[in-house]
Design a protein around this motif. Structure first.
Motif, mmCIF file in Angstrom:
data_model
loop_
_atom_site.group_PDB
_atom_site.id
_atom_site.type_symbol
_atom_site.label_atom_id
_atom_site.label_comp_id
_atom_site.label_asym_id
_atom_site.label_seq_id
_atom_site.Cartn_x
_atom_site.Cartn_y
_atom_site.Cartn_z
ATOM 1 N N GLY A 59 -23.665 36.050 5.756
ATOM 2 C CA GLY A 59 -23.357 35.074 4.726
ATOM 3 C C GLY A 59 -21.984 35.201 4.104
ATOM 4 N N LYS A 60 -21.630 34.177 3.339
ATOM 5 C CA LYS A 60 -20.276 34.073 2.782
ATOM 6 C C LYS A 60 -19.950 35.161 1.762
ATOM 7 C CE LYS A 60 -21.648 30.775 -0.836
ATOM 8 N NZ LYS A 60 -21.388 29.432 -1.422
ATOM 9 N N TYR A 61 -20.941 35.706 1.086
ATOM 10 C CA TYR A 61 -20.659 36.690 0.047
ATOM 11 C C TYR A 61 -20.330 38.070 0.622
ATOM 12 C CZ TYR A 61 -22.477 33.188 -3.172
ATOM 13 O OH TYR A 61 -22.670 32.024 -3.881
ATOM 14 N N GLU A 62 -20.647 38.305 1.872
ATOM 15 C CA GLU A 62 -20.348 39.597 2.489
ATOM 16 C C GLU A 62 -18.996 39.626 3.185
ATOM 17 O OE1 GLU A 62 -23.245 41.519 4.898
ATOM 18 O OE2 GLU A 62 -24.908 41.059 3.554
ATOM 19 N N THR A 63 -18.456 38.464 3.542
ATOM 20 C CA THR A 63 -17.182 38.441 4.263
ATOM 21 C C THR A 63 -16.051 38.967 3.384
ATOM 22 O OG1 THR A 63 -16.853 36.134 3.622
ATOM 23 C CG2 THR A 63 -17.841 36.552 5.794
ATOM 24 N N THR A 64 -15.020 39.523 4.035
ATOM 25 C CA THR A 64 -13.940 40.193 3.312
ATOM 26 C C THR A 64 -12.612 39.447 3.400
ATOM 27 O OG1 THR A 64 -15.002 42.333 3.670
ATOM 28 C CG2 THR A 64 -12.660 42.357 3.093
ATOM 29 N N GLY A 65 -12.179 39.087 4.611
ATOM 30 C CA GLY A 65 -10.914 38.378 4.782
ATOM 31 C C GLY A 65 -9.903 39.096 5.648
ATOM 32 N N ILE A 66 -10.304 40.225 6.243
ATOM 33 C CA ILE A 66 -9.445 40.874 7.241
ATOM 34 C C ILE A 66 -9.242 39.895 8.402
ATOM 35 C CG2 ILE A 66 -9.181 42.845 8.793
ATOM 36 C CD1 ILE A 66 -9.124 43.578 5.805
ATOM 37 N N LEU A 67 -10.314 39.193 8.753
ATOM 38 C CA LEU A 67 -10.248 38.048 9.655
ATOM 39 C C LEU A 67 -10.639 36.818 8.853
ATOM 40 C CD1 LEU A 67 -10.102 36.664 12.480
ATOM 41 C CD2 LEU A 67 -12.539 37.204 12.716
ATOM 42 N N ALA A 68 -9.813 35.781 8.920
ATOM 43 C CA ALA A 68 -10.100 34.570 8.156
ATOM 44 C C ALA A 68 -9.566 33.357 8.912
ATOM 45 C CB ALA A 68 -9.475 34.655 6.769
ATOM 46 N N TYR A 69 -9.953 32.159 8.442
ATOM 47 C CA TYR A 69 -9.429 30.906 8.975
ATOM 48 C C TYR A 69 -8.814 30.125 7.817
ATOM 49 C CZ TYR A 69 -11.672 32.002 13.361
ATOM 50 O OH TYR A 69 -12.018 32.619 14.541
ATOM 51 N N PHE A 70 -7.683 29.465 8.101
ATOM 52 C CA PHE A 70 -6.896 28.884 7.021
ATOM 53 C C PHE A 70 -6.283 27.555 7.443
ATOM 54 C CE2 PHE A 70 -2.615 28.851 4.814
ATOM 55 C CZ PHE A 70 -3.100 28.523 3.559
ATOM 56 N N THR A 71 -6.308 26.598 6.528
ATOM 57 C CA THR A 71 -5.539 25.368 6.687
ATOM 58 C C THR A 71 -4.957 24.980 5.344
ATOM 59 O OG1 THR A 71 -5.548 23.090 7.516
ATOM 60 C CG2 THR A 71 -7.480 23.780 6.248
ATOM 61 N N THR B 47 -19.333 43.097 -7.748
ATOM 62 C CA THR B 47 -18.424 41.975 -8.037
ATOM 63 C C THR B 47 -18.304 41.035 -6.851
ATOM 64 O OG1 THR B 47 -17.129 43.328 -9.566
ATOM 65 C CG2 THR B 47 -16.058 41.375 -8.681
ATOM 66 N N LYS B 48 -18.239 41.575 -5.656
ATOM 67 C CA LYS B 48 -17.990 40.769 -4.457
ATOM 68 C C LYS B 48 -19.034 39.676 -4.281
ATOM 69 C CE LYS B 48 -16.947 41.319 0.464
ATOM 70 N NZ LYS B 48 -16.771 42.274 1.572
ATOM 71 N N GLY B 49 -20.274 39.966 -4.609
ATOM 72 C CA GLY B 49 -21.356 39.005 -4.425
ATOM 73 C C GLY B 49 -21.315 37.829 -5.381
ATOM 74 N N LYS B 50 -20.343 37.822 -6.309
ATOM 75 C CA LYS B 50 -20.214 36.729 -7.272
ATOM 76 C C LYS B 50 -19.020 35.823 -6.965
ATOM 77 C CE LYS B 50 -21.896 40.033 -10.705
ATOM 78 N NZ LYS B 50 -21.513 40.860 -11.887
ATOM 79 N N ILE B 51 -18.287 36.131 -5.908
ATOM 80 C CA ILE B 51 -17.071 35.386 -5.591
ATOM 81 C C ILE B 51 -17.388 34.247 -4.625
ATOM 82 C CG2 ILE B 51 -14.768 35.542 -4.583
ATOM 83 C CD1 ILE B 51 -14.697 38.450 -5.476
ATOM 84 N N GLU B 52 -17.071 33.025 -5.048
ATOM 85 C CA GLU B 52 -17.326 31.848 -4.224
ATOM 86 C C GLU B 52 -16.151 31.596 -3.277
ATOM 87 O OE1 GLU B 52 -20.168 30.406 -4.222
ATOM 88 O OE2 GLU B 52 -21.023 31.358 -6.006
ATOM 89 N N ARG B 53 -16.379 30.755 -2.286
ATOM 90 C CA ARG B 53 -15.331 30.459 -1.308
ATOM 91 C C ARG B 53 -14.110 29.787 -1.939
ATOM 92 N NH1 ARG B 53 -19.385 28.272 3.296
ATOM 93 N NH2 ARG B 53 -19.525 30.145 4.597
ATOM 94 N N THR B 54 -14.302 29.072 -3.033
ATOM 95 C CA THR B 54 -13.183 28.377 -3.674
ATOM 96 C C THR B 54 -12.416 29.259 -4.650
ATOM 97 O OG1 THR B 54 -14.773 27.509 -5.281
ATOM 98 C CG2 THR B 54 -14.167 26.064 -3.454
ATOM 99 N N ASP B 55 -12.768 30.526 -4.765
ATOM 100 C CA ASP B 55 -12.096 31.430 -5.697
ATOM 101 C C ASP B 55 -10.881 32.128 -5.101
ATOM 102 O OD1 ASP B 55 -13.928 30.872 -7.717
ATOM 103 O OD2 ASP B 55 -15.259 32.523 -7.162
ATOM 104 N N TRP B 56 -10.560 31.843 -3.859
ATOM 105 C CA TRP B 56 -9.526 32.581 -3.155
ATOM 106 C C TRP B 56 -8.117 32.331 -3.695
ATOM 107 C CZ3 TRP B 56 -5.786 29.592 -0.702
ATOM 108 C CH2 TRP B 56 -6.111 28.252 -0.444
ATOM 109 N N ASN B 57 -7.895 31.195 -4.371
ATOM 110 C CA ASN B 57 -6.544 30.787 -4.749
ATOM 111 C C ASN B 57 -6.196 31.093 -6.202
ATOM 112 O OD1 ASN B 57 -4.083 29.545 -3.967
ATOM 113 N ND2 ASN B 57 -4.696 27.629 -4.936
ATOM 114 N N HIS B 58 -7.053 31.845 -6.909
ATOM 115 C CA HIS B 58 -6.803 32.140 -8.316
ATOM 116 C C HIS B 58 -5.534 32.976 -8.495
ATOM 117 C CE1 HIS B 58 -10.441 30.395 -9.720
ATOM 118 N NE2 HIS B 58 -11.251 31.301 -9.209
ATOM 119 N N THR B 59 -4.675 32.552 -9.416
ATOM 120 C CA THR B 59 -3.513 33.382 -9.748
ATOM 121 C C THR B 59 -3.903 34.493 -10.716
ATOM 122 O OG1 THR B 59 -2.933 31.835 -11.520
ATOM 123 C CG2 THR B 59 -1.854 31.514 -9.387
ATOM 124 N N ASP B 60 -5.015 34.312 -11.418
ATOM 125 C CA ASP B 60 -5.473 35.319 -12.390
ATOM 126 C C ASP B 60 -6.630 36.153 -11.847
ATOM 127 O OD1 ASP B 60 -7.271 33.235 -12.361
ATOM 128 O OD2 ASP B 60 -7.554 33.164 -14.538
#
Length: 227
Positions: free
Chosen positions: A155-167, A191-204
């Motif tokens: 599921g999405k809450y376990e993924t890290t981002g060492i490998l990712a897809y981007f557009t 903490t990781k289990g509370k991060i949604e897919r749309t949270d990746w772009n936060h400056t804060d």
């Protein structure tokens, strides 16, 4: 002769100690990081909300871009041109001074990976879920499939981002931004289990998610269609 023997013994002890210390080195120790690399490889797929559908490797001619960084996380080959209409497989690599890759050390098991998450911060991009039926905004989707011990990443809450897809998406066409690829270690593994897919772009992100930036790679991106 005794002096030589003592000197030889001391050197042997020192080298043995160094060898043992090397075995205990972890990728979280910035002193051993010599360089990093981000690869952007064009793939097939389609945007849908906060993720992609039908991702598949692209055959034939395709974009392939490598961004190299020094031990301070500074880009060594200028800015990066990414086509906003294309989807890229984004692979992070971390090297020590001997050229050994360290990035998989963050994914050896779920227990280890639970403390880490990647953010792609600073672009202030228009995100895909906000574009409605147009489906032409930015998506960053971490997508590891398995841990180093062979167990599945579920599921999405376990993924890290060492490998990712981007557009970047057409909605961000013409954008120029300094962005940072940040691998963050959380103070609390829950903490990781509370991060949604749309949270990746936060400056804060640093104030939202308490922890430490283990890796921070900063580079300039230009969203331009490739001829």
């Amino acid at each position: 002769m005794k002096k030589y023997c003592y000197a030889f013994a001391a050197a042997a002890i020192f080298l043995t100690a160094c060898s043992k210390d090397d075995e205990k080195i972890t990728p979280e120790n910035p002193a051993i990081v010599a360089s990093s690399r981000l690869d952007f490889i064009e793939v097939n797929g389609s945007a849908h909300g906060d993720h992609f559908h039908d991702l598949a490797e692209k055959t034939g001619e395709k974009d392939s871009i490598a961004v190299l960084f020094n031990d301070k996380g500074e880009a060594q080959n200028g800015h990066v041109h990414l086509d906003p209409h294309k989807i890229y497989r984004m692979q992070f690599r971390l090297f020590n001074s001997a050229g050994k890759e360290l990035q998989q050390s963050f994914l050896t098991s779920k227990a280890v990976a639970d403390s880490f998450k990647v953010f792609l911060s600073g672009g202030n991009f228009i995100l895909n879920p906000t574009t409605g039926d147009a489906e032409n905004g930015a998506i960053f989707q971490p997508r590891e499939q398995a841990y180093g011990d062979g167990s599945a990443v579920n599921g999405k809450y376990e993924t890290t981002g060492i490998l990712a897809y981007f557009t970047l998406g057409e909605a961000n066409s013409g954008a120029e931004a300094d962005i940072s690829y940040v691998l963050r270690k959380f103070n609390d593994a829950t903490t990781k289990g509370k991060i949604e897919r749309t949270d990746w772009n936060h400056t804060d992100y640093a104030s939202k998610y308490a922890g430490t930036d283990v890796v921070k790679l900063t580079f300039e991106v230009h969203a331009e269609e490739h001829e």
